[in-house]
Scaffold this motif. Structure first.
Motif, PDB file in Angstrom:
ATOM      1  N   THR A  56      28.472  74.904  29.512  1.00 13.06           N
ATOM      2  CA  THR A  56      27.471  75.047  28.438  1.00 13.06           C
ATOM      3  C   THR A  56      27.533  73.889  27.455  1.00 13.06           C
ATOM      4  OG1 THR A  56      28.979  76.304  27.033  1.00 13.06           O
ATOM      5  CG2 THR A  56      27.585  77.570  28.557  1.00 13.06           C
ATOM      6  N   GLU A  57      28.703  73.275  27.338  1.00 13.03           N
ATOM      7  CA  GLU A  57      28.885  72.239  26.303  1.00 13.03           C
ATOM      8  C   GLU A  57      30.033  71.331  26.723  1.00 13.03           C
ATOM      9  OE1 GLU A  57      28.828  73.999  22.248  1.00 13.03           O
ATOM     10  OE2 GLU A  57      30.564  72.700  21.909  1.00 13.03           O
ATOM     11  N   ALA A  58      29.993  70.095  26.256  1.00  4.80           N
ATOM     12  CA  ALA A  58      31.097  69.187  26.604  1.00  4.80           C
ATOM     13  C   ALA A  58      31.367  68.216  25.467  1.00  4.80           C
ATOM     14  CB  ALA A  58      30.751  68.406  27.864  1.00  4.80           C
ATOM     15  N   THR A  59      32.606  67.793  25.374  1.00  2.00           N
ATOM     16  CA  THR A  59      32.960  66.707  24.460  1.00  2.00           C
ATOM     17  C   THR A  59      33.311  65.502  25.317  1.00  2.00           C
ATOM     18  OG1 THR A  59      33.739  68.284  22.842  1.00  2.00           O
ATOM     19  CG2 THR A  59      34.463  66.021  22.555  1.00  2.00           C
ATOM     20  N   LEU A  60      32.606  64.415  25.054  1.00  2.00           N
ATOM     21  CA  LEU A  60      32.692  63.238  25.922  1.00  2.00           C
ATOM     22  C   LEU A  60      33.255  62.038  25.178  1.00  2.00           C
ATOM     23  CD1 LEU A  60      29.067  63.614  27.378  1.00  2.00           C
ATOM     24  CD2 LEU A  60      31.208  64.370  28.458  1.00  2.00           C
ATOM     25  N   ASN A  61      34.064  61.287  25.878  1.00  2.00           N
ATOM     26  CA  ASN A  61      34.557  60.013  25.356  1.00  2.00           C
ATOM     27  C   ASN A  61      33.411  59.001  25.336  1.00  2.00           C
ATOM     28  OD1 ASN A  61      36.586  57.893  24.839  1.00  2.00           O
ATOM     29  ND2 ASN A  61      35.972  57.194  26.877  1.00  2.00           N
ATOM     30  N   LEU A  62      33.308  58.229  24.264  1.00  2.00           N
ATOM     31  CA  LEU A  62      32.248  57.221  24.187  1.00  2.00           C
ATOM     32  C   LEU A  62      32.839  55.818  24.195  1.00  2.00           C
ATOM     33  CD1 LEU A  62      30.073  58.936  21.426  1.00  2.00           C
ATOM     34  CD2 LEU A  62      29.775  59.032  23.910  1.00  2.00           C
ATOM     35  N   ASP A  63      31.998  54.875  24.500  1.00  2.00           N
ATOM     36  CA  ASP A  63      32.411  53.477  24.428  1.00  2.00           C
ATOM     37  C   ASP A  63      31.482  52.733  23.494  1.00  2.00           C
ATOM     38  OD1 ASP A  63      34.040  51.177  25.712  1.00  2.00           O
ATOM     39  OD2 ASP A  63      34.512  53.010  26.841  1.00  2.00           O
ATOM     40  N   TYR A  64      31.916  51.542  23.069  1.00  2.00           N
ATOM     41  CA  TYR A  64      31.033  50.751  22.214  1.00  2.00           C
ATOM     42  C   TYR A  64      29.972  50.095  23.080  1.00  2.00           C
ATOM     43  CZ  TYR A  64      34.462  51.720  18.719  1.00  2.00           C
ATOM     44  OH  TYR A  64      35.276  52.401  17.867  1.00  2.00           O
ATOM     45  N   LEU A  65      28.760  50.061  22.553  1.00  2.00           N
ATOM     46  CA  LEU A  65      27.687  49.370  23.274  1.00  2.00           C
ATOM     47  C   LEU A  65      28.050  47.901  23.378  1.00  2.00           C
ATOM     48  CD1 LEU A  65      24.222  50.493  21.867  1.00  2.00           C
ATOM     49  CD2 LEU A  65      24.911  50.402  24.270  1.00  2.00           C
ATOM     50  N   PRO A  66      27.962  47.322  24.545  1.00  2.00           N
ATOM     51  CA  PRO A  66      28.256  45.895  24.637  1.00  2.00           C
ATOM     52  C   PRO A  66      27.266  45.108  23.779  1.00  2.00           C
ATOM     53  CG  PRO A  66      27.915  46.853  26.820  1.00  2.00           C
ATOM     54  CD  PRO A  66      27.574  47.907  25.822  1.00  2.00           C
ATOM     55  N   SER A  67      27.717  44.035  23.141  1.00  2.00           N
ATOM     56  CA  SER A  67      26.748  43.248  22.388  1.00  2.00           C
ATOM     57  C   SER A  67      26.234  42.078  23.227  1.00  2.00           C
ATOM     58  CB  SER A  67      27.324  42.763  21.059  1.00  2.00           C
ATOM     59  OG  SER A  67      28.559  42.176  21.283  1.00  2.00           O
ATOM     60  N   GLN A  68      26.868  41.831  24.348  1.00  2.00           N
ATOM     61  CA  GLN A  68      26.325  40.818  25.255  1.00  2.00           C
ATOM     62  C   GLN A  68      26.761  41.134  26.684  1.00  2.00           C
ATOM     63  OE1 GLN A  68      28.094  36.915  25.176  1.00  2.00           O
ATOM     64  NE2 GLN A  68      29.873  37.598  24.002  1.00  2.00           N
ATOM     65  N   SER A  69      25.952  40.668  27.606  1.00  2.00           N
ATOM     66  CA  SER A  69      26.384  40.774  29.003  1.00  2.00           C
ATOM     67  C   SER A  69      25.863  39.558  29.765  1.00  2.00           C
ATOM     68  CB  SER A  69      25.897  42.078  29.643  1.00  2.00           C
ATOM     69  OG  SER A  69      24.515  42.136  29.600  1.00  2.00           O
ATOM     70  N   ALA A  70      26.499  39.271  30.870  1.00  2.00           N
ATOM     71  CA  ALA A  70      26.077  38.142  31.721  1.00  2.00           C
ATOM     72  C   ALA A  70      26.101  38.642  33.159  1.00  2.00           C
ATOM     73  CB  ALA A  70      27.038  36.971  31.563  1.00  2.00           C
ATOM     74  N   THR A  71      25.103  38.205  33.903  1.00  2.00           N
ATOM     75  CA  THR A  71      24.958  38.739  35.263  1.00  2.00           C
ATOM     76  C   THR A  71      24.742  37.601  36.258  1.00  2.00           C
ATOM     77  OG1 THR A  71      23.528  40.247  34.079  1.00  2.00           O
ATOM     78  CG2 THR A  71      23.870  40.734  36.354  1.00  2.00           C
ATOM     79  N   ALA A  72      25.248  37.791  37.444  1.00  2.00           N
ATOM     80  CA  ALA A  72      24.994  36.814  38.506  1.00  2.00           C
ATOM     81  C   ALA A  72      24.796  37.553  39.812  1.00  2.00           C
ATOM     82  CB  ALA A  72      26.175  35.858  38.650  1.00  2.00           C
ATOM     83  N   MET A  73      24.048  36.948  40.688  1.00  2.00           N
ATOM     84  CA  MET A  73      23.934  37.469  42.053  1.00  2.00           C
ATOM     85  C   MET A  73      24.590  36.414  42.930  1.00  2.00           C
ATOM     86  SD  MET A  73      22.387  40.213  43.413  1.00  2.00           S
ATOM     87  CE  MET A  73      20.724  40.694  43.090  1.00  2.00           C
ATOM     88  N   ILE A  74      25.606  36.813  43.681  1.00  2.00           N
ATOM     89  CA  ILE A  74      26.320  35.783  44.444  1.00  2.00           C
ATOM     90  C   ILE A  74      26.373  36.123  45.931  1.00  2.00           C
ATOM     91  CG2 ILE A  74      27.720  34.943  42.523  1.00  2.00           C
ATOM     92  CD1 ILE A  74      29.953  36.714  43.352  1.00  2.00           C
ATOM     93  N   ALA A  75      26.459  35.055  46.712  1.00  2.00           N
ATOM     94  CA  ALA A  75      26.610  35.218  48.152  1.00  2.00           C
ATOM     95  C   ALA A  75      28.060  34.915  48.503  1.00  2.00           C
ATOM     96  CB  ALA A  75      25.692  34.238  48.882  1.00  2.00           C
ATOM     97  N   PRO A  76      28.826  35.921  48.924  1.00  2.00           N
ATOM     98  CA  PRO A  76      30.217  35.656  49.317  1.00  2.00           C
ATOM     99  C   PRO A  76      30.234  34.679  50.501  1.00  2.00           C
ATOM    100  CG  PRO A  76      29.782  38.017  49.159  1.00  2.00           C
ATOM    101  CD  PRO A  76      28.457  37.329  49.055  1.00  2.00           C
ATOM    102  N   ALA A  77      31.292  33.881  50.573  1.00  2.00           N
ATOM    103  CA  ALA A  77      31.361  32.872  51.638  1.00  2.00           C
ATOM    104  C   ALA A  77      31.429  33.522  53.011  1.00  2.00           C
ATOM    105  CB  ALA A  77      32.572  31.982  51.417  1.00  2.00           C
ATOM    106  N   ALA A  78      32.158  34.641  53.103  1.00  2.00           N
ATOM    107  CA  ALA A  78      32.280  35.311  54.394  1.00  2.00           C
ATOM    108  C   ALA A  78      32.569  36.782  54.160  1.00  2.00           C
ATOM    109  CB  ALA A  78      33.418  34.691  55.207  1.00  2.00           C
ATOM    110  N   GLU A  79      32.118  37.618  55.089  1.00  2.00           N
ATOM    111  CA  GLU A  79      32.368  39.053  54.904  1.00  2.00           C
ATOM    112  C   GLU A  79      33.876  39.345  54.926  1.00  2.00           C
ATOM    113  OE1 GLU A  79      29.806  41.779  56.942  1.00  2.00           O
ATOM    114  OE2 GLU A  79      28.119  40.405  56.798  1.00  2.00           O
ATOM    115  N   GLU A  80      34.629  38.527  55.676  1.00  2.00           N
ATOM    116  CA  GLU A  80      36.077  38.762  55.784  1.00  2.00           C
ATOM    117  C   GLU A  80      36.778  38.569  54.437  1.00  2.00           C
ATOM    118  OE1 GLU A  80      34.351  36.724  57.957  1.00  2.00           O
ATOM    119  OE2 GLU A  80      34.194  38.493  59.254  1.00  2.00           O
TER     120      GLU A  80
END
Ligand SMILES: Cc1cc2nc3c(=O)[nH]c(=O)nc-3n(C[C@H](O)[C@H](O)[C@H](O)COP(=O)(O)OP(=O)(O)OC[C@H]3O[C@@H](n4cnc5c(N)ncnc54)[C@H](O)[C@@H]3O)c2cc1C
Length: 478
Positions: free
Chosen positions: A221-245
């Motif tokens: 019916t109800e829960a108490t949840l741990n919160l985190d701080y909202l990130p003020s910045q983020s950086a993202t990349a899409m990468i191709a691994p050299a090999a699946e191995e």
């Protein structure tokens, strides 16, 4: 307690008419739904589960919830809690008998209390994740579970949602401080399991038994949840691994270098991207569509430090350049975070638009991921020639949505046997060889019950049954 009590063995037939009469007397008019269309909609799952409800109750307060479940219990009508109905194992919808009542928690939003010094929030189970985070944003806080659906707090606890940022924040269980539970037997008062404290060794961690138990132990019916701080910045990349191995070496290198700054490592296979792109042509292609690598990684760093303290973008660029030098990365594209996440969140829809999807929500120890993919693809090629593996997922935590797309009509009935054996082969590989899980995120429910019975050791199953029985001595939950 209202009305008569059914026998302890649960054999009394449900008396739906009497339950409805008592509910009409006890609840405000808008809390009881008997409209066939509305009940039919609620009885249809997001992907699986298509049953028939006797009726639906939508309590707006805990008192109404307690009263409704007690009335159902008195008339032997099994109840089925439902949150946002986004679950993927057919466990939030009734069976076909037409005798089960849906207890929708969607209106149970009476409590919302942020405790800033404690960095926590106490909320009713009916809150949606999006609304929770919308209300937390002005405080600079967030409940850091991220996924492509908008579930309820109660449903997230019941299914122990993982999501895309598990690698940094863990699952719901890891962020669950306390909860209130109306036990299955409907007899006891609400159980308060733990409190808002983060350190509590004063007894068994019963709250953790409830997380991920589906609705087997009761209604949250109800829960108490741990919160985190909202990130003020983020950086993202899409990468191709050299090999699946060396894919997992690359994940390890990212973890070692970035520690807690690393908030997501998501895998996207070329076929999964191709299906999404052909379904949603407006999606920005991270790589040239023809040059999409066999498996790309979406990598995200986030921090609550301001740009004056840390330049996350250059931090990511430098690290990836280093990994390129070391031969772990073949290619990469920086920085279109929203575009990249749009691609990630379009994958499921893309696959479903491309054909009939046979989904596997599996996890294996990370070191076994590449070998698992190779062998499982072999099973698909042999068993279902023409089907396409369009897998993706939370590879940073060893999870994979190993989706097999049959790009033609739903396979004929005779092919169902082939699909069944394919499932068995793949799950045997996951569980018996790699000691992984046949349900990494979505839970058991009717969809996975067969595999639960196959793969869980007998003593473990008995223990689970005994614990469930302690919560449900008399009263059947659906
Ligand atoms: C597009 C899409 C993407 C998804 N991505 C992810 C993902 O990345 N990771 C992941 O883990 N899951 C994912 N899911 C699955 C789903 O969103 C989660 O399982 C979610 O936590 C379910 O919450 P819900 O409120 O929709 O619960 P429902 O679907 O309503 O219910 C799920 C289960 O919880 C029980 N339940 C609901 N509320 C309560 C309550 N108050 N008390 C007791 N039991 C209750 C139900 O009876 C049922 O057994 C995805 C689903 C979709 C459709």
């Amino acid at each position: 307690m209202t009305g008569k009590t059914p026998p302890a063995d649960g054999t009394a037939p449900p008396d739906i008419a009497a339950a409805l009469k008592a509910l009409q007397d006890a609840l405000p008019g808008d809390a009881l739904v008997t409209d066939p269309d509305e009940c039919a909609r609620a009885a249809q799952g997001a992907r699986y589960g298509d049953g028939k409800a006797a009726f639906m109750v939508r309590p707006a307060t805990t008192a109404q919830l307690v009263s409704a479940t007690r009335i159902c219990r008195a008339h032997a009508v099994p109840v089925l809690p439902q949150g946002a109905n986004t679950g993927l194992v057919g466990d939030s919808t009734p069976d076909a008998s037409g005798t089960q009542a849906i207890v929708s928690l969607e209106r149970l939003t009476e409590v919302f209390r942020v405790d800033l010094p404690n960095r926590s929030v106490t909320v009713s189970a009916g809150f949606r994740l999006s609304e929770l985070n919308r209300r937390l944003e002005p405080h600079g806080l967030t409940f850091p579970i991220d996924l492509g659906a908008d579930p309820s707090v109660g449903g997230m606890i019941a299914t122990n949602t993982g999501g895309s940022r598990f690698i940094r924040y863990g699952d719901v269980r890891a962020n669950l401080l306390a909860l209130k539970l109306l036990p299955v037997n409907g007899q006891s008062d609400l159980l308060e399991l733990s409190s808002a404290v983060r350190k509590d060794n004063s007894g068994l961690a019963l709250k953790h038994l409830v997380a991920g138990s589906g609705h087997r132990l009761g209604i949250i019916t109800e829960a108490t949840l741990n919160l985190d701080y909202l990130p003020s910045q983020s950086a993202t990349a899409m990468i191709a691994p050299a090999a699946e191995e060396t894919l997992i070496d690359l994940v390890g290198a990212l973890e070692r270098r970035y520690g807690h700054l690393l908030t997501a490592v998501e895998a996207i296979s070329a076929p999964a991207f191709a299906f999404a792109k052909s379904h949603l042509p407006e999606l920005a292609s991270p790589f040239h569509p023809e040059a999409f690598p066999p498996l790309a990684l979406l990598v995200e760093l986030s921090s609550s430090l301001g740009a004056e303290d840390l330049n996350l973008q250059s931090c990511l660029e430098t690290g990836l350049a280093d990994m390129y030098e070391k031969g772990l990365i073949e290619n990469g594209v920086m920085g279109r975070g929203n575009d990249f996440w749009a691609v990630r969140h379009a994958l499921t829809e893309g696959a479903r638009a491309a054909g009939y999807v046979i989904g596997f929500d599996i996890s294996v120890p990370r070191g076994a991921i590449t070998e698992f993919r190779r062998r499982a693809k072999g099973f698909v090629e042999q068993g279902l020639p023409g089907a396409i593996v369009a897998d993706f997922g939370h590879i940073g935590d060893g999870g994979l949505h190993f989706n097999v797309v049959c790009p033609f009509e739903r396979p004929a009935e005779r092919d169902q046997e082939t699909i069944k054996s394919l499932r068995r082969e793949i799950y045997d590989l996951v569980v018996l060889e790699f000691h992984g899980s046949f349900s990494a995120e979505h839970g058991i429910g009717p969809s996975n019950m067969e595999y639960f019975h196959s793969y869980k050791a007998e003593p473990v199953k008995r223990l689970e049954d005994d614990i469930t029985r302690l919560f449900s001595q008399e009263y059947p939950f659906a």
